[in-house]
Design an enzyme around this catalytic site. Structure first.
Site: not given
Length: 339
Positions: A221, A256
């Protein structure tokens, strides 16, 4: 209602309640309506869906019952509630922006009034008679003060409305959290997972659990941005959903991390499924539209646990999560335990 209809309804109800007890279905109004309709065979599509679910899963989970209720029983008004909430949220955002703009314009208007007072004072000094000037000034000052009071009250009302909108938005967000589906990925969410695993536990149905986590997702990210991160989450979720065959269900556990409940499946089957899924995730490729770069380095780590007779659902989750963390410590992109 005539006698025949009453007798038929009574007979249907007599069959419905024992069937719900047999499948350990919570006795909520929605479940009564769902299973009553199933027994009455008024909706062939509902019966087909429920029969398929029971054949595949050995049960009809709370999440599935709720989905079937909304698909086959609920009125259109009920089905549209989620969409209504989203529309209302967007509407409130627009109103909030409008209010902010109005507040800015109001402050600008008050500033212009102040400038006008200064000009009137200059006009008085530059030629109007004292009586004429003072009469004009008194009238305008009185009017402007009324306007200032009015705009002040309006600002207060707007501020109050903004606070109410903020409170309502928070309430809607909390309400949306109660939905079974994860908004980003489209698979079931943590609430659905908690309900379904509790249901399996209470019914003493054997199951195995797969926990998986995308490797180095935070670094991903930070390097590529959250939009590309969202693409990865969606891609992994699709692989999970596509891989789940009979008596399996995938969930976004949080962030996640994902989970798969495998009803009536042993450790060996769960590990084989996890290994197949691990290789499938390795093949995921996403395109970074900012620079045209294709990312092919996505992997995930897995932890497996089969429920023993003495274990609670929480203990199975903890055990699978421990194996998941061990997999990450040993280099990631692997399934543990090995056997």
């Amino acid at each position: 209602m005539n006698k025949d209809s009453f007798a038929k309804s009574t007979e249907t109800l007599k069959q419905t309640v024992p069937l719900m007890i047999k499948h350990k279905v919570p006795t909520t109004p929605a479940n009564y309506a769902l299973w009553y309709t199933y027994v009455s065979q008024e909706s062939p599509l509902l019966n087909q869906a429920m029969d398929g679910e029971i054949a595949a899963q050995g049960q009809c989970t709370p999440t599935t019952c709720e989905q079937l209720y909304h698909q086959h029983i609920a009125t259109k008004a009920v089905q549209d509630i989620s969409q209504l909430k989203q529309s209302l949220t967007l509407m409130m955002q627009e109103v909030s922006h409008s209010m902010t703009d109005t507040l800015t314009e109001t402050e600008s208007f008050q500033l212009n009034l102040d400038k006008g007072f200064t000009k009137l004072e200059s006009a008085e000094r530059e030629g109007l008679s004292l009586e004429e000037t003072m009469g004009l000034v008194r009238g305008l000052i009185k009017e402007s003060r009324n306007i200032q009071l009015s705009t002040g009250a309006f600002k207060s009302q707007l501020n109050t409305a903004q606070q109410e909108i903020a409170t309502l938005r928070e309430a809607l967000q909390e309400s949306q959290k109660e939905a079974n589906e994860d908004a980003l990925t489209g698979i079931f969410n943590r609430r659905a997972f908690d309900r379904d695993i509790d249901s399996v536990q209470q019914k003493n149905i054997p199951f195995s659990l797969i926990m998986l986590d995308i490797d180095k997702f935070k670094i991903f990210n930070d390097s590529y941005g959250h939009q590309l991160g969202d693409q990865v989450l969606k891609a992994v979720s699709r692989r999970l959903k596509e891989s789940c065959r009979e008596q399996m269900q995938a969930y976004r556990f949080g962030g996640e991390e994902f989970a798969i409940i495998l009803v009536n499946k042993n450790h060996s089957t769960a590990r084989q499924h996890a290994e197949t899924l691990r290789r499938s995730i390795e093949r995921i490729s996403v395109l970074d539209r900012r620079n045209g770069e294709r990312i092919n380095t996505i992997t995930a780590s897995f932890g497996i646990a089969e429920k023993s007779r003495a274990e609670t659902a929480e203990e199975v989750i903890c055990r699978a999560d421990t194996f998941l963390n061990d997999a990450k410590k040993l280099g990631r992109n692997r399934v543990l335990p090995l056997s």
